[in-house]
Design a protein around this motif. Structure first.
Motif, mmCIF file in Angstrom:
data_model
loop_
_atom_site.group_PDB
_atom_site.id
_atom_site.type_symbol
_atom_site.label_atom_id
_atom_site.label_comp_id
_atom_site.label_asym_id
_atom_site.label_seq_id
_atom_site.Cartn_x
_atom_site.Cartn_y
_atom_site.Cartn_z
ATOM 1 N N GLY A 1 11.580 -32.163 1.926
ATOM 2 C CA GLY A 1 10.826 -33.394 1.804
ATOM 3 C C GLY A 1 11.349 -34.313 0.714
ATOM 4 N N SER A 2 10.637 -35.422 0.517
ATOM 5 C CA SER A 2 11.052 -36.438 -0.446
ATOM 6 C C SER A 2 9.888 -36.845 -1.336
ATOM 7 C CB SER A 2 11.570 -37.683 0.282
ATOM 8 O OG SER A 2 12.703 -37.386 1.070
ATOM 9 N N LEU A 3 10.227 -37.259 -2.535
ATOM 10 C CA LEU A 3 9.282 -37.855 -3.477
ATOM 11 C C LEU A 3 9.999 -38.944 -4.251
ATOM 12 C CD1 LEU A 3 7.445 -34.780 -5.079
ATOM 13 C CD2 LEU A 3 6.418 -36.517 -3.598
ATOM 14 N N ARG A 4 9.235 -39.903 -4.721
ATOM 15 C CA ARG A 4 9.796 -40.960 -5.561
ATOM 16 C C ARG A 4 9.009 -41.019 -6.851
ATOM 17 N NH1 ARG A 4 9.395 -47.411 -5.406
ATOM 18 N NH2 ARG A 4 11.509 -47.978 -6.042
ATOM 19 N N GLY B 1 23.978 -36.300 -4.657
ATOM 20 C CA GLY B 1 23.888 -36.427 -3.209
ATOM 21 C C GLY B 1 22.474 -36.327 -2.671
ATOM 22 N N ARG B 2 21.536 -35.900 -3.511
ATOM 23 C CA ARG B 2 20.145 -35.775 -3.058
ATOM 24 C C ARG B 2 19.212 -36.723 -3.812
ATOM 25 N NH1 ARG B 2 17.444 -31.197 -3.929
ATOM 26 N NH2 ARG B 2 18.629 -30.622 -5.813
ATOM 27 N N MET C 1 13.965 -38.745 -4.756
ATOM 28 C CA MET C 1 14.388 -37.362 -4.579
ATOM 29 C C MET C 1 14.263 -36.992 -3.103
ATOM 30 S SD MET C 1 12.606 -35.623 -7.930
ATOM 31 C CE MET C 1 10.950 -35.847 -7.309
ATOM 32 N N ASN C 2 15.383 -36.695 -2.497
ATOM 33 C CA ASN C 2 15.420 -36.307 -1.088
ATOM 34 C C ASN C 2 15.921 -34.876 -0.948
ATOM 35 O OD1 ASN C 2 14.682 -38.966 -0.362
ATOM 36 N ND2 ASN C 2 16.836 -39.608 -0.293
ATOM 37 N N SER C 3 15.701 -34.306 0.206
ATOM 38 C CA SER C 3 16.161 -32.932 0.497
ATOM 39 C C SER C 3 15.748 -31.979 -0.614
ATOM 40 C CB SER C 3 17.680 -32.923 0.674
ATOM 41 O OG SER C 3 18.073 -33.788 1.711
ATOM 42 N N LEU C 4 14.509 -32.046 -0.982
ATOM 43 C CA LEU C 4 14.022 -31.241 -2.106
ATOM 44 C C LEU C 4 14.057 -29.756 -1.791
ATOM 45 C CD1 LEU C 4 11.168 -33.592 -3.249
ATOM 46 C CD2 LEU C 4 12.982 -32.727 -4.732
ATOM 47 N N LYS C 5 14.341 -28.983 -2.828
ATOM 48 C CA LYS C 5 14.445 -27.535 -2.732
ATOM 49 C C LYS C 5 13.428 -26.884 -3.671
ATOM 50 C CE LYS C 5 19.469 -28.015 -2.249
ATOM 51 N NZ LYS C 5 20.798 -27.620 -2.816
#
Length: 114
Positions: free
Chosen positions: A16-19, A65-66, A82-86
């Motif tokens: 998922g993503s967050l800003r 890159g993320r 923040m994309n492609s969160l781990k």
């Protein structure tokens, strides 16, 4: 004194993503660099991303890159997309501003569930 107020943290699933946003207020002269650091439980605070006034951003290898950092100088605000969160991105994220003196926000929790 400069006050930094972060917002945008929360709970998200893997991928998922967050800003995150961080707004600076107070006795602002010229903020040179703004950036983000994070601290996971039991670990030291670590660098995430930083951007100079009018300069290029730089990132920790773990987020390249993320994550994307950007800033609005007119609003004295810095953002972290923040994309492609781990799950390993789970931490309290702190905003930092460098105006000769370093200032820190109170932190915002980011939790990534697996």
């Amino acid at each position: 004194q400069v006050q930094l107020v972060e917002s945008g943290g929360g709970l998200v699933q893997t991928g998922g993503s967050l800003r995150l946003s961080c707004a600076a207020s107070g006795r602002i002269l010229t903020i040179n660099a703004m950036g983000w650091y994070r601290q996971a439980p039991g670990k030291q605070r670590e660098f995430v991303a930083r951007i100079l006034r009018g300069g290029s951003p730089n990132y920790a290898d773990s987020v390249k890159g993320r994550f994307t950092i950007s800033r609005d100088n007119a609003k004295n605000t810095v953002y972290l997309q923040m994309n492609s969160l781990k799950p390993e991105d789970t931490a309290v994220y702190y905003c930092n501003a460098d105006q000769g003196t370093s200032y820190w926000g109170q932190g915002t929790q980011v939790t990534v569930s697996s």
